[in-house]
Design a protein around this motif. Structure first.
Motif, PDB file in Angstrom:
ATOM      1  N   GLY A  65      -6.478  -3.719  -5.165  1.00 18.52           N
ATOM      2  CA  GLY A  65      -5.257  -3.915  -6.486  1.00 18.52           C
ATOM      3  C   GLY A  65      -3.972  -3.684  -5.491  1.00 18.52           C
ATOM      4  N   VAL A  66      -4.093  -3.910  -3.853  1.00 21.05           N
ATOM      5  CA  VAL A  66      -2.512  -4.434  -3.085  1.00 21.05           C
ATOM      6  C   VAL A  66      -2.834  -5.149  -2.317  1.00 21.05           C
ATOM      7  CG1 VAL A  66      -2.560  -1.704  -3.486  1.00 21.05           C
ATOM      8  CG2 VAL A  66      -3.375  -2.772  -1.096  1.00 21.05           C
ATOM      9  N   CYS A 107       1.223  -0.917   0.324  1.00 17.54           N
ATOM     10  CA  CYS A 107       0.109   0.066   0.206  1.00 17.54           C
ATOM     11  C   CYS A 107       0.573   1.558   0.104  1.00 17.54           C
ATOM     12  CB  CYS A 107      -0.671   0.400   1.258  1.00 17.54           C
ATOM     13  SG  CYS A 107      -1.832   1.673   1.229  1.00 17.54           S
ATOM     14  N   GLN A 108       1.819   1.337   0.881  1.00 16.27           N
ATOM     15  CA  GLN A 108       2.736   2.405   1.444  1.00 16.27           C
ATOM     16  C   GLN A 108       3.512   2.720  -0.400  1.00 16.27           C
ATOM     17  OE1 GLN A 108       5.227   1.699   4.494  1.00 16.27           O
ATOM     18  NE2 GLN A 108       4.218   3.750   5.421  1.00 16.27           N
ATOM     19  N   ARG A 109       4.212   1.957  -0.550  1.00 18.69           N
ATOM     20  CA  ARG A 109       4.255   1.834  -2.055  1.00 18.69           C
ATOM     21  C   ARG A 109       3.618   1.881  -3.671  1.00 18.69           C
ATOM     22  NH1 ARG A 109       7.862  -2.593   0.300  1.00 18.69           N
ATOM     23  NH2 ARG A 109       6.241  -4.735  -0.260  1.00 18.69           N
ATOM     24  N   CYS A 112      -2.403   3.751   5.245  1.00 13.01           N
ATOM     25  CA  CYS A 112      -1.582   2.238   5.006  1.00 13.01           C
ATOM     26  C   CYS A 112      -2.246   2.581   6.446  1.00 13.01           C
ATOM     27  CB  CYS A 112      -0.581   2.390   3.962  1.00 13.01           C
ATOM     28  SG  CYS A 112      -0.507   2.795   1.856  1.00 13.01           S
ATOM     29  N   ALA A 113      -2.038   2.807   7.188  1.00 12.29           N
ATOM     30  CA  ALA A 113      -1.044   3.357   8.081  1.00 12.29           C
ATOM     31  C   ALA A 113      -3.208   2.487   9.334  1.00 12.29           C
ATOM     32  CB  ALA A 113      -0.400   4.127   9.381  1.00 12.29           C
ATOM     33  N   THR A 114      -4.013   3.358   8.282  1.00 13.21           N
ATOM     34  CA  THR A 114      -4.933   2.763   9.036  1.00 13.21           C
ATOM     35  C   THR A 114      -5.410   1.480   8.489  1.00 13.21           C
ATOM     36  OG1 THR A 114      -6.504   3.417   7.068  1.00 13.21           O
ATOM     37  CG2 THR A 114      -5.713   5.319   8.542  1.00 13.21           C
ATOM     38  N   ALA A 115      -6.799   1.137   9.511  1.00 17.29           N
ATOM     39  CA  ALA A 115      -7.272  -0.055   9.113  1.00 17.29           C
ATOM     40  C   ALA A 115      -8.955  -0.006   8.522  1.00 17.29           C
ATOM     41  CB  ALA A 115      -7.332  -0.894  11.008  1.00 17.29           C
ATOM     42  N   ARG A 116      -8.772   0.776   7.970  1.00 15.84           N
ATOM     43  CA  ARG A 116     -10.347   0.756   6.707  1.00 15.84           C
ATOM     44  C   ARG A 116      -9.859   1.309   5.255  1.00 15.84           C
ATOM     45  NH1 ARG A 116     -14.818   4.155   9.341  1.00 15.84           N
ATOM     46  NH2 ARG A 116     -12.757   6.463   8.514  1.00 15.84           N
ATOM     47  N   TRP A 117      -9.759   0.467   4.181  1.00 19.36           N
ATOM     48  CA  TRP A 117      -9.554   0.810   3.807  1.00 19.36           C
ATOM     49  C   TRP A 117     -10.970   0.752   2.277  1.00 19.36           C
ATOM     50  CZ3 TRP A 117      -3.931  -2.389   2.062  1.00 19.36           C
ATOM     51  CH2 TRP A 117      -3.086  -1.709   2.946  1.00 19.36           C
ATOM     52  N   SER A 118     -11.012   1.514   1.560  1.00 15.69           N
ATOM     53  CA  SER A 118     -11.484   0.985   0.575  1.00 15.69           C
ATOM     54  C   SER A 118     -11.648  -0.571  -1.120  1.00 15.69           C
ATOM     55  CB  SER A 118     -12.278   2.038  -0.799  1.00 15.69           C
ATOM     56  OG  SER A 118     -10.966   2.304  -1.727  1.00 15.69           O
TER      57      SER A 118
END
Length: 438
Positions: free
Chosen positions: A436-437, A415-417, A424-430
């Motif tokens: 994608g990652v 995610c970071q790259r 990226c440092a949270t615990a909720r993503w779309s």
């Protein structure tokens, strides 16, 4: 081969079970077992295995010693010992419920039964991929073994816990990587003990029977009593899985042999995808760096069994969000200002990118009271395709389908790259970004 439904849509739901199932009265149980002894697994063999287990298994984190149990592969934890004991008890007791459990398509159902008898209620299902997804979603360690050849298998086994695995881990084999497919494409088992010869045993609803050998009965098939006397084609029992050998100087595995290619969907070298799943409750008892596979911001640590990052200790411990919309509204209604606290964390992530995030921080006791005891926290549901807890767009403030962590260290690094930034440092993503990652 064991059969699996082609789709979860047609699968029956496992009935809800009480937290503490009512046992049979001791006298009634003993009487039934005595009457049905001829139809049970060989209890003498089970007792022999129990003695081998007590003698050969070592504590987690212990250094293998070639002179004393150096060939060991399975190691013990308190929960692992309980799962093993329940697995052995189910060898004797499955016959009491043979019409439900000693049947085709019931491999996951039997494993679920043993886990529930061990106090683990979050993983129960009739479908193998659903069980594995539940382990992933709760923060367990799930990894695929490299079964292209012996060297690949050795490398992937040596990469975890010094070439060992905890008793009670789940081992499953599927013809397809995602465990989809037609009947006969997958199976699941519980890792048992390692005996004095370096043979590792698995407990499962065995399907190997005379039908597979032109009518001839062979060792490690379902018992003669089950097959001939009771007309059953499945039996919960232990069968040998692999035999391992270690280097006396380094302790590393240097040889692994598949012992039962006839049970092809659990064998390392018959073309099935073999996955090991270690539940977070087991990981909590294993003092090994390999268990530290979930990312939390610097200053916090994952509580995999609760599915959340935790900062602080004791009464000052806090659970870090983001949380589901339902839990957030419930917290505000029941606890008011206690749910407004936010903490900022910063550091360098696993992708060697700096981050700074401000996250909701609830008293851990409040989070536990609101979470519920399901696979996912209240307001989230298990996305079996992703092995993640998810929130639909209709409930999300962002208006997008979302998935929740804690996420794996390797996924956060990607995610970071990929330029995901502080999110990226949270615990909720779309959900789309996670796809994608991941």
């Amino acid at each position: 081969m064991h059969t699996l439904p082609t789709s979860p849509q047609g699968a029956p739901a496992r009935p809800a079970r009480p937290a503490h199932p009512a046992p049979l009265a001791p006298l009634a149980l003993l009487t039934l077992l005595a009457l049905l002894a001829a139809a049970c697994a060989d209890t003498g063999a089970a007792d022999e295995e129990a003695e081998l287990f007590k003698r050969d298994v070592t504590a987690p984190g212990a250094t293998p010693n070639a002179a004393e149990g150096g060939a060991l592969f399975s190691f013990s934890t308190p929960l692992g010992e309980r799962i093993l004991e329940r697995s052995r008890a189910w060898e004797r007791e499955q016959v009491l419920q043979k019409a439900e459990f000693a049947q085709p398509r019931m491999c996951a159902h039997n494993v679920s039964e043993v886990l529930e008898r061990s106090g683990l209620y979050s993983y129960s299902d009739y479908l193998v991929p659903h069980m594995i997804s539940a382990v992933k979603a709760r923060g367990g360690l799930v990894f695929e073994l490299d079964t292209r050849d012996k060297q690949g298998a050795l490398a992937s086994l040596n990469a975890r816990f010094g070439g060992r695995l905890p008793v009670g881990a789940l081992v499953n084999g599927c013809l397809n990587r995602d465990c989809s497919g037609d009947g006969g494409d997958g199976h699941i088992a519980i890792l048992g003990h390692t005996d004095a010869d370096g043979v590792v045993w698995l407990y499962h609803n065995n399907w190997y029977r005379p039908d597979n050998e032109r009518g001839e009965w062979r060792e490690h098939m379902v018992s003669r009593e089950y097959y001939y006397d009771l007309g059953l084609r499945r039996q919960w029992m232990a069968t040998p899985w692999i035999k391992v050998q270690r280097d006396e100087a380094t302790g590393a595995l240097v040889d692994v042999v598949g012992l039962m290619p006839q049970i092809d969907d659990l064998d390392l070298f018959t073309g099935y995808f073999i996955t090991v799943s270690i539940m977070p409750e087991l990981l909590a008892e294993v003092a090994d760096p390999a268990a530290e596979h979930l990312f939390c911001p610097l200053g916090a640590a994952p509580d995999a069994a609760l599915g959340v990052c935790v900062a602080g200790e004791g009464e000052s411990a806090v659970a870090l969000g983001p949380f589901s919309a339902l839990m957030s509204s419930s917290c505000a209604a029941a606890h008011g200002a206690a749910c407004d606290e936010r903490l900022t964390f910063s550091g360098e992530g696993p992708g060697q990118r700096d981050y700074s995030v401000t996250l909701p921080a609830w008293p851990l006791s409040v989070y536990k009271a609101l979470r519920g005891d399901g696979v996912c926290p209240r307001g989230l549901s298990l996305d079996v395709d992703l092995g993640r807890c998810a929130q639909p767009a209709a409930a999300a403030e962002s208006g997008r389908d979302e998935v929740f962590g804690p996420f794996g260290v390797d996924v956060v690094a990607r995610c970071q790259r990929a330029g995901g930034g502080n999110a990226c440092a949270t615990a909720r993503w779309s959900r789309g970004f996670y796809l994608g990652v991941r």
